[in-house]
Design a protein around this motif. Sequence first.
Motif, short mmCIF file in Angstrom:
data_model
loop_
_atom_site.label_atom_id
_atom_site.label_comp_id
_atom_site.label_asym_id
_atom_site.label_seq_id
_atom_site.Cartn_x
_atom_site.Cartn_y
_atom_site.Cartn_z
N ARG A 295 0.85 -1.19 0.00
CA ARG A 295 0.00 0.00 0.00
C ARG A 295 0.89 1.25 0.00
N ASN A 296 0.82 2.08 1.03
CA ASN A 296 1.61 3.31 1.01
C ASN A 296 2.82 3.26 1.94
N GLN A 297 3.24 2.05 2.34
CA GLN A 297 4.43 1.92 3.19
C GLN A 297 5.70 2.15 2.38
N GLN A 298 6.70 2.73 3.01
CA GLN A 298 7.99 2.92 2.35
C GLN A 298 8.77 1.61 2.43
N ILE A 299 9.43 1.25 1.32
CA ILE A 299 10.18 0.00 1.28
C ILE A 299 11.64 0.27 0.90
N LEU A 300 12.48 -0.70 1.16
CA LEU A 300 13.88 -0.66 0.73
C LEU A 300 14.05 -1.67 -0.39
N THR A 301 14.48 -1.20 -1.55
CA THR A 301 14.69 -2.08 -2.70
C THR A 301 16.18 -2.15 -3.00
N PHE A 302 16.71 -3.37 -3.05
CA PHE A 302 18.10 -3.58 -3.44
C PHE A 302 18.15 -3.77 -4.95
N TYR B 11 -9.46 3.74 -17.91
CA TYR B 11 -9.93 4.79 -17.02
C TYR B 11 -8.82 5.27 -16.10
N TYR B 12 -8.55 6.58 -16.12
CA TYR B 12 -7.55 7.20 -15.25
C TYR B 12 -8.26 7.65 -13.98
N TYR B 13 -7.85 7.09 -12.83
CA TYR B 13 -8.59 7.35 -11.59
C TYR B 13 -7.66 7.86 -10.50
N ILE B 14 -8.08 8.92 -9.81
CA ILE B 14 -7.37 9.44 -8.65
C ILE B 14 -8.28 9.28 -7.44
N ASP B 15 -7.86 8.48 -6.49
CA ASP B 15 -8.67 8.20 -5.31
C ASP B 15 -8.65 9.41 -4.37
N PRO B 16 -9.80 10.08 -4.18
CA PRO B 16 -9.82 11.28 -3.32
C PRO B 16 -9.50 10.97 -1.86
N ASP B 17 -9.72 9.73 -1.44
CA ASP B 17 -9.42 9.36 -0.05
C ASP B 17 -7.93 9.13 0.19
N LYS B 18 -7.18 8.86 -0.89
CA LYS B 18 -5.74 8.62 -0.76
C LYS B 18 -4.91 9.84 -1.14
N CYS B 19 -5.42 10.67 -2.06
CA CYS B 19 -4.66 11.81 -2.57
C CYS B 19 -4.32 12.78 -1.43
N VAL B 20 -3.05 13.19 -1.35
CA VAL B 20 -2.61 14.12 -0.30
C VAL B 20 -2.40 15.53 -0.86
N ARG C 186 3.37 8.98 -4.42
CA ARG C 186 3.81 8.35 -3.16
C ARG C 186 2.64 7.76 -2.39
N ALA C 187 1.47 8.39 -2.52
CA ALA C 187 0.30 7.96 -1.73
C ALA C 187 -0.42 6.78 -2.36
N GLY C 188 -0.04 6.39 -3.59
CA GLY C 188 -0.72 5.29 -4.27
C GLY C 188 -2.14 5.64 -4.65
N ALA C 189 -2.40 6.94 -4.89
CA ALA C 189 -3.77 7.39 -5.17
C ALA C 189 -4.15 7.26 -6.65
N ILE C 190 -3.15 7.20 -7.54
CA ILE C 190 -3.44 7.18 -8.98
C ILE C 190 -3.40 5.75 -9.51
N ASP D 12 15.62 10.36 -2.99
CA ASP D 12 15.19 11.69 -3.43
C ASP D 12 14.10 11.56 -4.50
N ALA D 13 13.09 12.41 -4.42
CA ALA D 13 11.93 12.32 -5.33
C ALA D 13 12.32 12.48 -6.79
N GLU D 14 13.38 13.25 -7.07
CA GLU D 14 13.79 13.47 -8.45
C GLU D 14 14.59 12.30 -9.01
N SER D 15 15.19 11.49 -8.11
CA SER D 15 16.09 10.43 -8.55
C SER D 15 15.44 9.05 -8.59
N VAL D 16 14.40 8.87 -7.78
CA VAL D 16 13.78 7.55 -7.67
C VAL D 16 12.55 7.47 -8.57
N LYS D 17 12.52 6.49 -9.45
CA LYS D 17 11.40 6.37 -10.40
C LYS D 17 10.11 5.96 -9.72
N ILE D 18 10.23 5.12 -8.69
CA ILE D 18 9.05 4.68 -7.93
C ILE D 18 9.14 5.35 -6.56
#
Length: 547
Positions: free
Chosen positions: A253-260, A514-523, A504-508, A280-286
């Motif tokens: 879901r919206n938990q932060q993970i460590l990917t090797f 259909y392109y959907y943005i979840d209003p309950d998840k969007c920050v 980051r919030a997993g809202a999209i 960093d948000a600019e460097s990480v694709k996910i």
Amino acid sequence: DIPVEIHWCSHCRVPVLQEVSQADKGICPRCGSKMKYMSTDIRPVFPEERLLLEILLGRKPNEYKDKSVWAVNSRYYIDGKSVSLPKALFKTADVETIAHKLEENKAGNNYDAFNETIQRFVEANNTRLHYLKDEAHEFVKHEAAKFPQENIVISFSGGKDSTATADVVIKALSEPSLVHIFGDTTLEFPYTTEYAKRYREEHPQAIFKVARNNEQVFMDVCEDIGPPARMMRWCCSMFKTGPITRVINSLYRNQQILTFYGIRKSESVSRSKYNRVEDDAESVKIQQQTVASPIFFWKDMDVWLYLLAEKVDFNEAYRLGYDRVGCWCCPNNNQRAQFLSRIYMPERSRQWRDFLIDFAKKIGKPDPEVYVDEGSWKARQGGNGLPAAGSVKIKFSNCTSEEHAKIYRLERPFDDELVGMFVPFGRVAPELGQKLLREVIVLDPRSNVPILSIQPFDHDGYEHAVKVRTMNVADHDDLQRMVGYQIRKFNACRKCLKCESLCRAGAISIAGDYYYIDPDKCVHCKMCMTAKYLDGGCTMDKYLRTK
């Protein structure tokens, strides 16, 4: 990040990697002989590729069977003596004759001498191997300690780097049940698919997830927006990053993970600018992950030293001479890789070339075959010559009756999907708008003050249109610019999944078409509408923009 050099020991007949500053540099640690400088990196040439080399050089098949053969790019070292193959050879060689000779002589080929060479190679580089293992294990333990074990993921591509990384991480943490995510782009080498299957069988305790985009067909997308090019690799987000994001969202879901990851600094200029640990948000694709690279400072030779010494199974494509095994038709592949694919994947290679020639004709290239065979298609930029290019152009008129209002052209009728694209601006409140006009009001998420009015509109010259009015804001132009980005998404979206990876919030999410943005998840962070993170507000702007 210590500078190293590779030297050749003519007595042991193997390359030895040493630090530039070490006191005994140039002395073989295995036999004590004086060595000579060889190169900055090197890879082993397996018997299958060695047989191909003999054919290309016009030598007797298996003539070099008892020799120690190594390579870097198209330069080969046969018992330390350098032989370079011209790039033109890969373009003009008769692949059918070569394939026939390979098949004819493979029975007489074996690994006896090669295995003896590798044993000497490991012995001569044993100190280096222990250093690599100890340092990588300490790094993995240090980074993994910051995350719960269930939030640790191994990115598995089927290539040698991800294979080495997976083995290092599993051994460092003594944990065979870690989550592996394999990004199946649908463009994998057959050898990669076979290896991924073998890996799963050899690691039965691992949680092995396959990330695959089953909603898009690569060739159909190529027909629509053109084939990927070096500066326009739309395939990465659509067939790799996006599907991997979906798997991560389903697990965490919206938990932060460590990917090797198996990223290495020496692979390319762009990767040399990365950090060993990135969040960093600019460097990480996910956005949901922190990325760590245990083998970041390893050379090619280090990876092979590790795999061969630890007896780790790896992708068979490397035995044939491929030095990278991403997508088989990647625009970053060099002439040598394309040459190998014409030998080992002749049908697919013919089909891909035929498509590229047809595409070149469609966009008006005067000499399509030259355009394709010279590799000019790889340098293509923008959507020139493509009908789809019109969808990224934001066309609007200023409303004459209302201040701060613009009328935007739509490619299709106004609907709930378009309204949903305004969720990042704030709370979408259709109940506050004028019902007869189908007006929707958007409220600022902090102050609850109306900032946008949206309504379908009839406008001369536009088959479909929407009127958007900004209000109660200091900068109307800035807000309208972001509105334009969402209009572009609505018009041009090809379900590339880039927005899903960015959130980051997993809202999209993209459900079907259909392109959907979840209003309950969007920050309401607006990253999906900020040019810093998404140029032009939509990835398709980069791929379809015209001069």
